[in-house]
Design an enzyme around this catalytic site. Structure first.
Site, PDB file in Angstrom:
ATOM      1  N   TYR A  74     -55.247 -38.595  -7.854  1.00 37.60           N
ATOM      2  CA  TYR A  74     -53.780 -38.445  -7.855  1.00 37.60           C
ATOM      3  C   TYR A  74     -53.201 -38.975  -9.164  1.00 37.60           C
ATOM      4  CZ  TYR A  74     -48.929 -39.591  -6.522  1.00 37.60           C
ATOM      5  OH  TYR A  74     -47.557 -39.725  -6.495  1.00 37.60           O
TER       6      TYR A  74
ATOM      7  N   SER B  82     -45.255 -40.418 -11.267  1.00 39.36           N
ATOM      8  CA  SER B  82     -45.409 -41.622 -10.441  1.00 39.36           C
ATOM      9  C   SER B  82     -45.728 -42.822 -11.320  1.00 39.36           C
ATOM     10  CB  SER B  82     -46.552 -41.423  -9.447  1.00 39.36           C
ATOM     11  OG  SER B  82     -46.880 -42.644  -8.831  1.00 39.36           O
TER      12      SER B  82
HETATM   13  N1  LIG Z   1     -43.306 -41.559  -1.961  1.00 42.04           N
HETATM   14  C1  LIG Z   1     -43.513 -42.335  -3.006  1.00 42.04           C
HETATM   15  O1  LIG Z   1     -43.505 -43.576  -2.928  1.00 42.04           O
HETATM   16  C2  LIG Z   1     -43.734 -41.729  -4.357  1.00 42.04           C
HETATM   17  C3  LIG Z   1     -43.950 -42.577  -5.438  1.00 42.04           C
HETATM   18  C4  LIG Z   1     -44.146 -42.047  -6.693  1.00 42.04           C
HETATM   19  C5  LIG Z   1     -44.121 -40.668  -6.873  1.00 42.04           C
HETATM   20  N2  LIG Z   1     -43.913 -39.853  -5.793  1.00 42.04           N
HETATM   21  C6  LIG Z   1     -43.898 -38.408  -6.055  1.00 42.04           C
HETATM   22  O2  LIG Z   1     -42.689 -37.878  -5.544  1.00 42.04           O
HETATM   23  C7  LIG Z   1     -42.894 -36.527  -5.101  1.00 42.04           C
HETATM   24  C8  LIG Z   1     -42.419 -36.389  -3.667  1.00 42.04           C
HETATM   25  O3  LIG Z   1     -43.195 -37.279  -2.870  1.00 42.04           O
HETATM   26  P1  LIG Z   1     -42.833 -37.604  -1.342  1.00 42.04           P
HETATM   27  O4  LIG Z   1     -43.585 -38.842  -1.014  1.00 42.04           O
HETATM   28  O5  LIG Z   1     -41.348 -37.531  -1.143  1.00 42.04           O
HETATM   29  O6  LIG Z   1     -43.532 -36.367  -0.611  1.00 42.04           O
HETATM   30  P2  LIG Z   1     -43.586 -36.011   0.947  1.00 42.04           P
HETATM   31  O7  LIG Z   1     -42.596 -36.802   1.730  1.00 42.04           O
HETATM   32  O8  LIG Z   1     -45.026 -36.082   1.327  1.00 42.04           O
HETATM   33  O9  LIG Z   1     -43.095 -34.487   0.903  1.00 42.04           O
HETATM   34  C9  LIG Z   1     -43.931 -33.560   0.313  1.00 42.04           C
HETATM   35  C10 LIG Z   1     -43.169 -32.268   0.068  1.00 42.04           C
HETATM   36  O10 LIG Z   1     -44.046 -31.396  -0.649  1.00 42.04           O
HETATM   37  C11 LIG Z   1     -44.309 -30.230   0.123  1.00 42.04           C
HETATM   38  N3  LIG Z   1     -45.708 -29.846  -0.046  1.00 42.04           N
HETATM   39  C12 LIG Z   1     -46.800 -30.630   0.099  1.00 42.04           C
HETATM   40  N4  LIG Z   1     -47.916 -29.897  -0.139  1.00 42.04           N
HETATM   41  C13 LIG Z   1     -47.506 -28.647  -0.446  1.00 42.04           C
HETATM   42  C14 LIG Z   1     -48.170 -27.445  -0.772  1.00 42.04           C
HETATM   43  N5  LIG Z   1     -49.508 -27.346  -0.820  1.00 42.04           N
HETATM   44  N6  LIG Z   1     -47.422 -26.350  -1.027  1.00 42.04           N
HETATM   45  C15 LIG Z   1     -46.087 -26.406  -0.959  1.00 42.04           C
HETATM   46  N7  LIG Z   1     -45.389 -27.505  -0.636  1.00 42.04           N
HETATM   47  C16 LIG Z   1     -46.100 -28.614  -0.383  1.00 42.04           C
HETATM   48  C17 LIG Z   1     -43.994 -30.604   1.549  1.00 42.04           C
HETATM   49  O11 LIG Z   1     -43.666 -29.432   2.283  1.00 42.04           O
HETATM   50  P3  LIG Z   1     -43.901 -29.383   3.916  1.00 42.04           P
HETATM   51  O12 LIG Z   1     -42.844 -30.249   4.511  1.00 42.04           O
HETATM   52  O13 LIG Z   1     -43.707 -27.964   4.270  1.00 42.04           O
HETATM   53  O14 LIG Z   1     -45.279 -29.900   4.143  1.00 42.04           O
HETATM   54  C18 LIG Z   1     -42.807 -31.561   1.342  1.00 42.04           C
HETATM   55  O15 LIG Z   1     -41.630 -30.835   1.136  1.00 42.04           O
HETATM   56  C19 LIG Z   1     -44.385 -36.255  -5.277  1.00 42.04           C
HETATM   57  O16 LIG Z   1     -44.624 -35.596  -6.495  1.00 42.04           O
HETATM   58  C20 LIG Z   1     -44.993 -37.636  -5.328  1.00 42.04           C
HETATM   59  O17 LIG Z   1     -46.202 -37.653  -6.041  1.00 42.04           O
HETATM   60  C21 LIG Z   1     -43.720 -40.348  -4.550  1.00 42.04           C
END
Ligand SMILES: NC(=O)c1ccc[n+]([C@@H]2O[C@H](COP(=O)([O-])OP(=O)(O)OC[C@H]3O[C@@H](n4cnc5c(N)ncnc54)[C@H](OP(=O)(O)O)[C@@H]3O)[C@@H](O)[C@H]2O)c1
Length: 270
Positions: free
Chosen positions: A168, A156
């Site tokens: 985080y 991130s």
């Molecule tokens: N969104 C942003 O702006 C952003 C920015 C920078 C970096 N990131 C990084 O990008 C990645 C994806 O982020 P996102 O925002 O797309 O995530 P998200 O929409 O919250 O989706 C999270 C995913 O991770 C799974 N998950 C969460 N906790 C889990 C656990 N304990 N065990 C197994 N699976 C788990 C969820 O499964 P379920 O559906 O079954 O819960 C879902 O598939 C992350 O590493 C995040 O830190 C995101």
């Protein structure tokens, strides 16, 4: 025919958000994708259905990565789905922003707790999912990975911008240490290891608040050089490149995919 046609991949956290876009993009590139999820089976099935209706191949695998023993379940399901084929690509995408065992914190999107509010339990759980799980998923995946494999970790922009997500951000800092060291260790097997650092990305649970707060989308867009929010497909495109043969000479690197977030100080009043 793409360079990745016929390869196999495990994408963790592929039921929603950025992980779903990565799974869909890799499948569109001809990769056979294991769509990992934690709790939301229907969401994972939606990802698989979207891939299949676009002509791709995928299967779901479940494991709560906050739980001991999850890896055994994950790899039993993965190996059954791969049916004897090697694993070519691993994308460690799962990441949590708050304590996954505190439903109240998750529900109220309480990602901005200051240092005095973070409990040792919450800190440990964030590190368990974001760091420990990525490490041991990688360790197990390497047993299935042959010559020329690809590993991509999703970090991130919070590792270079002081956004109020302290545990985080610290967990992502630890995750970023994996790529250069592991790349050096695995180079003799032709395996590359890289990290992508997304910025503020739309269509993700963590950023749903942007659409509830008047002016937030425009304000955040104004913090990027390219003047918009990121889209999950923007991140997936970078993964597609890094796992392709075109990126065979790129390893141990951190790739910022944030649209140029915070390249300059935010002007007052924004
Ligand atoms: N969104 C942003 O702006 C952003 C920015 C920078 C970096 N990131 C990084 O990008 C990645 C994806 O982020 P996102 O925002 O797309 O995530 P998200 O929409 O919250 O989706 C999270 C995913 O991770 C799974 N998950 C969460 N906790 C889990 C656990 N304990 N065990 C197994 N699976 C788990 C969820 O499964 P379920 O559906 O079954 O819960 C879902 O598939 C992350 O590493 C995040 O830190 C995101």
């Amino acid at each position: 025919m793409t360079h990745t046609e016929g390869k196999t991949a495990l994408v963790t956290g592929a039921s929603r958000g950025i992980g779903r876009a990565i799974a869909r993009r890799l499948a569109a590139d001809g990769v056979w994708v294991a769509v990992h999820y934690g709790q939301r089976k229907e969401a994972a099935e939606e990802t698989v259905a979207a891939i299949e209706s676009a002509g791709g191949s995928a299967f779901p695998v479940r494991a709560d990565l906050a739980t001991d023993g999850a890896l055994d379940t994950l790899f039993v399901e993965l190996e059954a789905g791969l049916a004897g084929r090697p694993l070519d690509i691993l994308v460690n995408n799962v990441g949590v922003y708050a304590d996954p065992d505190d439903p109240a914190a998750m529900a109220r999107d309480d990602y901005v707790a200051g240092i005095s509010e973070v409990t040792p339990e919450a800190f440990d759980r964030i590190f368990t999912v974001n760091v420990r799980a990525a490490f041991f998923v990688t360790q197990r995946a390497l047993r299935l990975m042959g010559e020329g494999g690809r590993i991509v970790n999703i970090s991130s922009a919070v590792t270079r911008i002081a956004w109020p997500l302290l545990p985080y951000a610290m967990s992502k800092g630890a995750l970023e240490m994996m790529a250069p060291r592991l790349a050096n260790e695995l180079g003799s097997r032709g395996i590359t290891v890289n990290t992508i650092a997304p910025g503020i990305t739309d269509d993700t649970q963590v950023n749903s608040w942007l659409h509830d707060m008047p002016g937030a989308v425009e304000g955040v867009a104004g913090m990027t050089a390219l003047r918009r929010l990121g889209r999950p497909a923007d991140i997936a495109a970078v993964v597609s490149f890094l796992v392709s043969d075109e990126a065979r000479w790129v390893t141990g690197q951190l790739v910022d995919a944030s649209g140029g977030l915070a390249l300059a100080p935010t002007p007052p009043g924004m």
